[in-house]
Design a protein around this motif. Sequence first.
Motif, PDB file in Angstrom:
ATOM      1  N   LYS A 219       0.823  -1.218   0.000  1.00 21.30           N
ATOM      2  CA  LYS A 219       0.000   0.000   0.000  1.00 21.30           C
ATOM      3  C   LYS A 219       0.853   1.264   0.000  1.00 21.30           C
ATOM      4  CE  LYS A 219      -4.137  -2.073   2.038  1.00 21.30           C
ATOM      5  NZ  LYS A 219      -3.745  -3.491   1.960  1.00 21.30           N
ATOM      6  N   HIS A 220       2.156   1.098  -0.215  1.00 25.68           N
ATOM      7  CA  HIS A 220       3.091   2.226  -0.365  1.00 25.68           C
ATOM      8  C   HIS A 220       3.161   3.103   0.883  1.00 25.68           C
ATOM      9  CE1 HIS A 220       3.210   1.026  -4.560  1.00 25.68           C
ATOM     10  NE2 HIS A 220       1.895   1.176  -4.636  1.00 25.68           N
ATOM     11  N   LEU A 221       2.997   2.488   2.035  1.00 26.11           N
ATOM     12  CA  LEU A 221       3.137   3.218   3.295  1.00 26.11           C
ATOM     13  C   LEU A 221       4.488   2.957   3.949  1.00 26.11           C
ATOM     14  CD1 LEU A 221      -0.378   2.671   4.946  1.00 26.11           C
ATOM     15  CD2 LEU A 221       0.429   4.649   3.647  1.00 26.11           C
ATOM     16  N   LEU A 222       5.269   2.060   3.361  1.00 28.66           N
ATOM     17  CA  LEU A 222       6.522   1.630   3.988  1.00 28.66           C
ATOM     18  C   LEU A 222       7.613   1.492   2.936  1.00 28.66           C
ATOM     19  CD1 LEU A 222       7.654   0.473   6.777  1.00 28.66           C
ATOM     20  CD2 LEU A 222       7.266  -1.775   5.753  1.00 28.66           C
ATOM     21  N   GLU A 223       8.809   1.942   3.293  1.00 29.69           N
ATOM     22  CA  GLU A 223       9.990   1.721   2.460  1.00 29.69           C
ATOM     23  C   GLU A 223      11.031   0.981   3.287  1.00 29.69           C
ATOM     24  OE1 GLU A 223      11.307   5.391   0.769  1.00 29.69           O
ATOM     25  OE2 GLU A 223       9.610   5.503  -0.625  1.00 29.69           O
ATOM     26  N   GLU A 224      11.851   0.214   2.595  1.00 28.39           N
ATOM     27  CA  GLU A 224      12.798  -0.681   3.263  1.00 28.39           C
ATOM     28  C   GLU A 224      14.208  -0.452   2.739  1.00 28.39           C
ATOM     29  OE1 GLU A 224      13.484  -5.543   3.605  1.00 28.39           O
ATOM     30  OE2 GLU A 224      11.617  -4.712   2.793  1.00 28.39           O
ATOM     31  N   ARG A 225      15.171  -0.536   3.636  1.00 26.71           N
ATOM     32  CA  ARG A 225      16.580  -0.440   3.260  1.00 26.71           C
ATOM     33  C   ARG A 225      17.321  -1.628   3.864  1.00 26.71           C
ATOM     34  NH1 ARG A 225      21.210   1.519   5.754  1.00 26.71           N
ATOM     35  NH2 ARG A 225      20.038   2.332   7.551  1.00 26.71           N
ATOM     36  N   ALA A 226      18.049  -2.355   3.030  1.00 25.72           N
ATOM     37  CA  ALA A 226      18.802  -3.521   3.502  1.00 25.72           C
ATOM     38  C   ALA A 226      20.262  -3.132   3.729  1.00 25.72           C
ATOM     39  CB  ALA A 226      18.711  -4.652   2.496  1.00 25.72           C
ATOM     40  N   GLY A 237      29.200 -15.578   6.587  1.00 28.21           N
ATOM     41  CA  GLY A 237      29.911 -14.606   7.415  1.00 28.21           C
ATOM     42  C   GLY A 237      29.274 -13.238   7.463  1.00 28.21           C
ATOM     43  N   ALA A 238      28.093 -13.112   6.892  1.00 27.77           N
ATOM     44  CA  ALA A 238      27.394 -11.827   6.893  1.00 27.77           C
ATOM     45  C   ALA A 238      25.892 -12.077   6.835  1.00 27.77           C
ATOM     46  CB  ALA A 238      27.831 -10.964   5.712  1.00 27.77           C
ATOM     47  N   THR A 239      25.148 -11.081   7.213  1.00 20.19           N
ATOM     48  CA  THR A 239      23.695 -11.179   7.137  1.00 20.19           C
ATOM     49  C   THR A 239      23.125  -9.802   6.840  1.00 20.19           C
ATOM     50  OG1 THR A 239      21.695 -11.959   8.274  1.00 20.19           O
ATOM     51  CG2 THR A 239      23.261 -10.707   9.585  1.00 20.19           C
ATOM     52  N   GLN A 240      21.885  -9.779   6.423  1.00 21.78           N
ATOM     53  CA  GLN A 240      21.244  -8.507   6.106  1.00 21.78           C
ATOM     54  C   GLN A 240      20.384  -8.022   7.266  1.00 21.78           C
ATOM     55  OE1 GLN A 240      19.076  -8.782   2.375  1.00 21.78           O
ATOM     56  NE2 GLN A 240      20.690  -7.648   1.335  1.00 21.78           N
ATOM     57  N   ARG A 241      20.483  -6.739   7.533  1.00 19.75           N
ATOM     58  CA  ARG A 241      19.597  -6.093   8.502  1.00 19.75           C
ATOM     59  C   ARG A 241      18.640  -5.198   7.716  1.00 19.75           C
ATOM     60  NH1 ARG A 241      22.202  -3.277  13.650  1.00 19.75           N
ATOM     61  NH2 ARG A 241      22.199  -5.473  14.292  1.00 19.75           N
ATOM     62  N   HIS A 242      17.360  -5.324   8.010  1.00 20.43           N
ATOM     63  CA  HIS A 242      16.344  -4.583   7.260  1.00 20.43           C
ATOM     64  C   HIS A 242      15.846  -3.391   8.078  1.00 20.43           C
ATOM     65  CE1 HIS A 242      15.890  -7.578   3.999  1.00 20.43           C
ATOM     66  NE2 HIS A 242      16.266  -8.425   4.949  1.00 20.43           N
ATOM     67  N   TRP A 243      15.998  -2.209   7.474  1.00 25.67           N
ATOM     68  CA  TRP A 243      15.560  -0.967   8.101  1.00 25.67           C
ATOM     69  C   TRP A 243      14.269  -0.504   7.432  1.00 25.67           C
ATOM     70  CZ3 TRP A 243      18.350   1.549  12.019  1.00 25.67           C
ATOM     71  CH2 TRP A 243      19.599   0.997  12.305  1.00 25.67           C
ATOM     72  N   TYR A 244      13.332  -0.011   8.247  1.00 24.37           N
ATOM     73  CA  TYR A 244      12.031   0.391   7.720  1.00 24.37           C
ATOM     74  C   TYR A 244      11.711   1.825   8.124  1.00 24.37           C
ATOM     75  CZ  TYR A 244      11.495  -4.666   7.227  1.00 24.37           C
ATOM     76  OH  TYR A 244      11.680  -5.983   6.897  1.00 24.37           O
ATOM     77  N   HIS A 245      11.078   2.539   7.201  1.00 21.41           N
ATOM     78  CA  HIS A 245      10.531   3.844   7.575  1.00 21.41           C
ATOM     79  C   HIS A 245       9.211   4.063   6.841  1.00 21.41           C
ATOM     80  CE1 HIS A 245      12.475   5.354   3.825  1.00 21.41           C
ATOM     81  NE2 HIS A 245      11.510   6.260   3.854  1.00 21.41           N
ATOM     82  N   LEU A 246       8.334   4.805   7.497  1.00 22.55           N
ATOM     83  CA  LEU A 246       7.010   5.068   6.943  1.00 22.55           C
ATOM     84  C   LEU A 246       7.072   6.234   5.972  1.00 22.55           C
ATOM     85  CD1 LEU A 246       4.980   4.671  10.260  1.00 22.55           C
ATOM     86  CD2 LEU A 246       5.187   3.000   8.404  1.00 22.55           C
ATOM     87  N   THR A 247       6.128   6.271   5.055  1.00 20.53           N
ATOM     88  CA  THR A 247       6.143   7.284   3.999  1.00 20.53           C
ATOM     89  C   THR A 247       4.969   8.248   4.136  1.00 20.53           C
ATOM     90  OG1 THR A 247       4.806   5.928   2.505  1.00 20.53           O
ATOM     91  CG2 THR A 247       7.198   5.618   2.432  1.00 20.53           C
ATOM     92  N   GLY A 248       4.986   9.281   3.283  1.00 23.49           N
ATOM     93  CA  GLY A 248       3.880  10.238   3.247  1.00 23.49           C
ATOM     94  C   GLY A 248       3.688  10.939   4.579  1.00 23.49           C
ATOM     95  N   GLU A 249       2.449  11.104   4.974  1.00 23.45           N
ATOM     96  CA  GLU A 249       2.142  11.805   6.224  1.00 23.45           C
ATOM     97  C   GLU A 249       2.539  10.999   7.456  1.00 23.45           C
ATOM     98  OE1 GLU A 249      -1.691  13.835   6.477  1.00 23.45           O
ATOM     99  OE2 GLU A 249      -1.905  13.618   4.298  1.00 23.45           O
TER     100      GLU A 249
END
Length: 310
Positions: A219-226, A237-249
Motif C-alpha cells: 500500500k506504499h506506506l513503507l519503504e525498506e533499506r537492507a 559470514g554476513a547477514t542482512q539487517r532490514h531498516w524500515y521507515h514510513l512514507t507520506g504523512e
Amino acid sequence: MTTTSSAPPSETVASGDEALVELLRLSGRGYTVVRHVLNQLPSGPADRTSVLGPMVTERKRRPLQLYLLLLTVWPWLQNQQPLPNIVWARALTTDTGRIWTATNVSEAWNDLEERGLITRERKSRAVLITPRREDGKAPYTPPGAIKKNHRETFFILPGTFWRDGWFEKLSMPGLAMLLIIAGLTSDKQEAWLTNKDAGKWFGLSPRSVEAGIEDLRTKHLLEERAEWIKAPLSAIGATQRHWYHLTGEFDTDQRRALQERTRQEVRARMSASGAQKASGSTIKIKKKGAATGATADRKVKRRRKSAEES
C-alpha cells in the motif's frame, strides 16, 4: 393536511466520513496520540508483550479500531455527554470496508473492558465510556504528563490514518505493524526489525510480522533499506539487517511538523482568547469608570443646589 416523515431524507443524513471528520475537528488536534506501552511494555520484564500482540493473535480488529478512535476524540469527549453507539458505528463505517452496527460497538466495548482498556459507567440513559492507559494497568491521563517515565512516552498517528480510511484498509497485521513502526520511528527516521525479533518483542508471530510489513509495502506506506553486517557464525559470514521507515504523512518528519503546526495553532487560539477576555475586561472597567464619574458629578450638583437653597 401536512404529514411528517418518520425518517429524514437520505440526502440530509450524515455519512460515516462526515461523522469521522467532525470528530477529528472536535478533537482539537486532528491526530491520535498513543503511548508506546500499547505496543510494548518498557524494558525490564523478560516478556514485554503488551495488549497489541494478543489483540492481533485473537483478531480483535474492531476493538483496536474503536479504542484508537476513543483516544483520538477523548480531549473533547471527556467534557461532553456520551456518544450513542450508533454514532461510533457510523464514524467507523467506510464506503469500501466493513459496516459497523451499534451491536458491533457494544461487543467491542465489552472486549476493551475485559482487557482493562476502558471503564463503563451508566449515566441516566447513557453509558459513560472512559479510556484507561494503553497498557490497561492504570487510569488514563494525557500522555507525557509525567516526565522521565517510560510509560508516558508516545507517538502519533496523523489524521490521514482516519481521513483516508487506513484504519480499515489495512489488514490486522498491517495495522499492528503500522503502530509498531510508527512507535519505533517516533524520534528517528527508520528502525530495523527482523520477523523473529519483532515477534518476540511485541508478542506477534513471525508470520504476522511478515504479513503486516508486506501489507504496508504493497500500500506504499513503507519503504525498506537492507544493510549487510558481519555475522561470524552465519554460512557466508554476513547477514542482512532490514531498516524500515514510513512514507507520506506517516513519515517521522511529517509527523513532527504536524505536531508543531498544531502547537502553534493552539497557542494562537489561546492568545486570541486571552486578548478577547482582556478587551472585555477593559470595556467593563471603562464603563465602570464612566458610571463612577457620572455619579460624582451628580453628587457635586446636589451639594451646590443644597448650598444655594440654604
